[in-house]
Design a protein around this motif. Structure first.
Motif, PDB file in Angstrom:
ATOM      1  N   GLY A  48       0.389 -12.733  18.315  1.00 50.74           N
ATOM      2  CA  GLY A  48      -0.049 -14.090  18.032  1.00 50.74           C
ATOM      3  C   GLY A  48      -0.015 -14.299  16.529  1.00 50.74           C
ATOM      4  O   GLY A  48      -0.163 -13.345  15.758  1.00 50.74           O
ATOM      5  N   PRO A  49       0.143 -15.539  16.080  1.00 47.58           N
ATOM      6  CA  PRO A  49       0.279 -15.791  14.646  1.00 47.58           C
ATOM      7  C   PRO A  49      -1.034 -15.918  13.895  1.00 47.58           C
ATOM      8  O   PRO A  49      -1.045 -15.889  12.661  1.00 47.58           O
ATOM      9  N   GLY A  50      -2.145 -16.081  14.625  1.00 44.92           N
ATOM     10  CA  GLY A  50      -3.406 -16.401  13.967  1.00 44.92           C
ATOM     11  C   GLY A  50      -4.453 -15.316  14.073  1.00 44.92           C
ATOM     12  O   GLY A  50      -4.143 -14.127  14.219  1.00 44.92           O
ATOM     13  N   ASP A  51      -5.715 -15.737  14.013  1.00 44.83           N
ATOM     14  CA  ASP A  51      -6.836 -14.794  14.044  1.00 44.83           C
ATOM     15  C   ASP A  51      -7.072 -14.225  15.434  1.00 44.83           C
ATOM     16  O   ASP A  51      -7.723 -13.186  15.573  1.00 44.83           O
ATOM     17  N   TRP A  52      -6.587 -14.909  16.474  1.00 46.05           N
ATOM     18  CA  TRP A  52      -6.775 -14.466  17.850  1.00 46.05           C
ATOM     19  C   TRP A  52      -5.422 -14.093  18.444  1.00 46.05           C
ATOM     20  O   TRP A  52      -4.437 -14.812  18.259  1.00 46.05           O
ATOM     21  N   VAL A  53      -5.397 -12.955  19.146  1.00 41.70           N
ATOM     22  CA  VAL A  53      -4.140 -12.438  19.690  1.00 41.70           C
ATOM     23  C   VAL A  53      -4.275 -12.186  21.181  1.00 41.70           C
ATOM     24  O   VAL A  53      -5.380 -12.097  21.731  1.00 41.70           O
ATOM     25  N   LEU A  54      -3.133 -12.089  21.843  1.00 40.93           N
ATOM     26  CA  LEU A  54      -3.070 -11.838  23.278  1.00 40.93           C
ATOM     27  C   LEU A  54      -2.768 -10.362  23.495  1.00 40.93           C
ATOM     28  O   LEU A  54      -1.783  -9.842  22.956  1.00 40.93           O
ATOM     29  N   ASP A  55      -3.600  -9.692  24.270  1.00 40.12           N
ATOM     30  CA  ASP A  55      -3.369  -8.277  24.554  1.00 40.12           C
ATOM     31  C   ASP A  55      -2.004  -8.062  25.204  1.00 40.12           C
ATOM     32  O   ASP A  55      -1.568  -8.849  26.059  1.00 40.12           O
ATOM     33  N   LYS A  56      -1.350  -6.988  24.821  1.00 40.61           N
ATOM     34  CA  LYS A  56      -0.087  -6.596  25.458  1.00 40.61           C
ATOM     35  C   LYS A  56       0.122  -5.108  25.230  1.00 40.61           C
ATOM     36  O   LYS A  56      -0.141  -4.602  24.141  1.00 40.61           O
ATOM     37  N   GLY A  57       0.623  -4.433  26.258  1.00 41.71           N
ATOM     38  CA  GLY A  57       0.836  -2.998  26.162  1.00 41.71           C
ATOM     39  C   GLY A  57       2.186  -2.661  25.549  1.00 41.71           C
ATOM     40  O   GLY A  57       2.923  -3.528  25.081  1.00 41.71           O
ATOM     41  N   ALA A  58       2.502  -1.388  25.565  1.00 42.49           N
ATOM     42  CA  ALA A  58       3.804  -0.936  25.084  1.00 42.49           C
ATOM     43  C   ALA A  58       4.889  -1.451  26.023  1.00 42.49           C
ATOM     44  O   ALA A  58       4.647  -1.674  27.216  1.00 42.49           O
ATOM     45  N   PRO A  59       6.103  -1.679  25.529  1.00 44.35           N
ATOM     46  CA  PRO A  59       7.180  -2.197  26.380  1.00 44.35           C
ATOM     47  C   PRO A  59       7.441  -1.294  27.587  1.00 44.35           C
ATOM     48  O   PRO A  59       7.479  -0.074  27.464  1.00 44.35           O
ATOM     49  N   ASP A  60       7.596  -1.912  28.744  1.00 40.89           N
ATOM     50  CA  ASP A  60       7.931  -1.181  29.966  1.00 40.89           C
ATOM     51  C   ASP A  60       8.478  -2.178  30.971  1.00 40.89           C
ATOM     52  O   ASP A  60       8.421  -3.392  30.766  1.00 40.89           O
ATOM     53  N   ILE A  61       8.995  -1.673  32.073  1.00 42.39           N
ATOM     54  CA  ILE A  61       9.464  -2.518  33.169  1.00 42.39           C
ATOM     55  C   ILE A  61       8.467  -2.365  34.307  1.00 42.39           C
ATOM     56  O   ILE A  61       8.333  -1.277  34.878  1.00 42.39           O
ATOM     57  N   PRO A  62       7.716  -3.410  34.650  1.00 41.07           N
ATOM     58  CA  PRO A  62       6.725  -3.290  35.724  1.00 41.07           C
ATOM     59  C   PRO A  62       7.389  -3.105  37.074  1.00 41.07           C
ATOM     60  O   PRO A  62       8.540  -3.486  37.294  1.00 41.07           O
ATOM     61  N   ALA A  63       6.638  -2.520  38.009  1.00 40.58           N
ATOM     62  CA  ALA A  63       7.181  -2.229  39.335  1.00 40.58           C
ATOM     63  C   ALA A  63       7.686  -3.486  40.037  1.00 40.58           C
ATOM     64  O   ALA A  63       8.664  -3.441  40.790  1.00 40.58           O
ATOM     65  N   ALA A  75      -0.484  -2.738  36.672  1.00 32.94           N
ATOM     66  CA  ALA A  75      -0.803  -3.612  35.542  1.00 32.94           C
ATOM     67  C   ALA A  75      -2.315  -3.803  35.444  1.00 32.94           C
ATOM     68  O   ALA A  75      -3.022  -3.825  36.460  1.00 32.94           O
ATOM     69  N   PRO A  76      -2.845  -3.950  34.234  1.00 38.75           N
ATOM     70  CA  PRO A  76      -4.289  -4.117  34.070  1.00 38.75           C
ATOM     71  C   PRO A  76      -4.764  -5.465  34.610  1.00 38.75           C
ATOM     72  O   PRO A  76      -3.985  -6.411  34.716  1.00 38.75           O
ATOM     73  N   VAL A  77      -6.041  -5.525  34.938  1.00 41.63           N
ATOM     74  CA  VAL A  77      -6.656  -6.803  35.288  1.00 41.63           C
ATOM     75  C   VAL A  77      -6.722  -7.650  34.018  1.00 41.63           C
ATOM     76  O   VAL A  77      -6.997  -7.137  32.926  1.00 41.63           O
ATOM     77  N   THR A  78      -6.443  -8.933  34.142  1.00 39.99           N
ATOM     78  CA  THR A  78      -6.436  -9.812  32.973  1.00 39.99           C
ATOM     79  C   THR A  78      -7.378 -10.992  33.188  1.00 39.99           C
ATOM     80  O   THR A  78      -7.600 -11.434  34.318  1.00 39.99           O
ATOM     81  N   THR A  79      -7.915 -11.496  32.097  1.00 45.14           N
ATOM     82  CA  THR A  79      -8.859 -12.606  32.154  1.00 45.14           C
ATOM     83  C   THR A  79      -8.124 -13.939  32.343  1.00 45.14           C
ATOM     84  O   THR A  79      -6.900 -14.013  32.207  1.00 45.14           O
ATOM     85  N   ILE A  80      -8.883 -14.981  32.628  1.00 46.00           N
ATOM     86  CA  ILE A  80      -8.292 -16.318  32.677  1.00 46.00           C
ATOM     87  C   ILE A  80      -7.659 -16.652  31.331  1.00 46.00           C
ATOM     88  O   ILE A  80      -6.568 -17.229  31.268  1.00 46.00           O
ATOM     89  N   ALA A  81      -8.336 -16.276  30.244  1.00 49.13           N
ATOM     90  CA  ALA A  81      -7.789 -16.532  28.908  1.00 49.13           C
ATOM     91  C   ALA A  81      -6.426 -15.875  28.753  1.00 49.13           C
ATOM     92  O   ALA A  81      -5.493 -16.481  28.206  1.00 49.13           O
ATOM     93  N   TRP A  82      -6.296 -14.644  29.231  1.00 52.65           N
ATOM     94  CA  TRP A  82      -5.018 -13.941  29.099  1.00 52.65           C
ATOM     95  C   TRP A  82      -3.943 -14.618  29.943  1.00 52.65           C
ATOM     96  O   TRP A  82      -2.830 -14.855  29.460  1.00 52.65           O
ATOM     97  N   ARG A  83      -4.262 -14.941  31.180  1.00 50.56           N
ATOM     98  CA  ARG A  83      -3.260 -15.517  32.081  1.00 50.56           C
ATOM     99  C   ARG A  83      -2.791 -16.883  31.574  1.00 50.56           C
ATOM    100  O   ARG A  83      -1.597 -17.198  31.603  1.00 50.56           O
ATOM    101  N   LEU A  84      -3.740 -17.673  31.094  1.00 53.56           N
ATOM    102  CA  LEU A  84      -3.368 -18.979  30.560  1.00 53.56           C
ATOM    103  C   LEU A  84      -2.563 -18.823  29.264  1.00 53.56           C
ATOM    104  O   LEU A  84      -1.572 -19.536  29.050  1.00 53.56           O
ATOM    105  N   VAL A 123       3.333 -20.575  39.281  1.00 53.57           N
ATOM    106  CA  VAL A 123       2.574 -20.517  40.530  1.00 53.57           C
ATOM    107  C   VAL A 123       1.807 -19.202  40.632  1.00 53.57           C
ATOM    108  O   VAL A 123       0.624 -19.163  41.010  1.00 53.57           O
ATOM    109  N   HIS A 124       2.475 -18.104  40.284  1.00 58.64           N
ATOM    110  CA  HIS A 124       1.898 -16.763  40.375  1.00 58.64           C
ATOM    111  C   HIS A 124       0.617 -16.659  39.555  1.00 58.64           C
ATOM    112  O   HIS A 124      -0.452 -16.279  40.069  1.00 58.64           O
ATOM    113  N   HIS A 125       0.683 -17.021  38.281  1.00 59.58           N
ATOM    114  CA  HIS A 125      -0.478 -16.837  37.418  1.00 59.58           C
ATOM    115  C   HIS A 125      -1.551 -17.906  37.645  1.00 59.58           C
ATOM    116  O   HIS A 125      -2.749 -17.623  37.505  1.00 59.58           O
TER     117      HIS A 125
END
Length: 233
Positions: free
Chosen positions: A56-71, A116-125, A213-215
């Motif tokens: 993210g460009p600002g003071d708040w960032v979106l969590d993300k793991g190391a690059p991988d291909i999910p199942a 994949a980890p559980v994510t918050t509404i903030a993360w999904r949005l 639709v998924h998220h």
């Protein structure tokens, strides 16, 4: 509603947006940031983020793991390879080594569970916002700004929703002007985080709708769980 491909895809997008607007009414900051289990991914202050790929460009960032291909994407990797895409190109699209792609292509048997980890509404949005902003920029925009810098994430639900709907409406307006011939154009979207440059645009639009639709369905479930646990508190 029309019956052409563009009309059907737009109607699907509009229906998902309509349902989501109803389900997101009244979203508050505590619910938006609620972490139902330990180890959730969310929107965090830059200094507090521990995931290796948080962006993210600002003071708040979106969590993300190391690059991988999910199942959940294994079948797509197999399809791409069968269609002639090189292992090196698939690996580059996912920012992984060729060995990881070869491992997936060599698999047999039932699919692995997606861990994949559980994510918050903030993360999904925030993830959806980032996806729509990136696809608009690299399809209808200047095709310059890195996707990681396009969305200024926020800890405030009302601000996040206002920004998200504005981006969703802009994406929708771009889609409404796309011709039938452009739907078949390979590389109309040059979005660099994935295979968009190698896909007909109709596939990109379809995949974006699936992601929406998924998220949004996951967000709706989290709202149900919040209400069941906390009620009107």
């Amino acid at each position: 509603m029309g019956t052409g491909r563009s009309a059907l895809l737009l109607d699907q997008f509009d229906r998902a947006r309509e349902l989501a607007r109803v389900r997101l009414t009244g979203l508050g900051d505590d619910e938006y940031l609620w972490e139902p289990v330990p180890g959730c991914w969310s929107v965090r202050r830059r200094a507090e983020a521990t995931t290796p790929g948080a962006y993210g460009p600002g003071d708040w960032v979106l969590d993300k793991g190391a690059p991988d291909i999910p199942a959940g994407e294994y079948a797509e990797v197999v399809r791409q390879a069968a269609a002639g895409m090189s292992v090196a190109k698939i690996a580059a699209d996912w920012s992984v080594g060729t060995g990881r792609v070869e491992e997936i292509l060599a698999r047999s048997g039932p699919p692995e569970p997606d861990l994949a980890p559980v994510t918050t509404i903030a993360w999904r949005l925030g993830h959806l916002h980032s996806c729509l902003a990136g696809r608009w920029e690299w399809t209808f925009g200047d095709r310059r700004c890195p996707p990681r810098l396009l969305v200024d994430f926020t800890p405030y639900a009302a601000t996040a929703l206002e920004r998200f709907w504005a981006t969703a409406d802009r994406w929708r307006a771009g889609l409404a002007a796309v011709t039938d011939a452009q739907l078949d154009t390979v590389g109309l979207s040059q979005y660099p985080s994935g295979s968009d440059p190698d896909d007909p645009f109709v596939d990109v639009v379809w995949e974006t709708n699936v992601e929406l639709v998924h998220h949004l369905a996951e967000i709706a479930l989290l709202r149900d769980l919040w209400r069941a646990r906390f009620g009107d508190a």
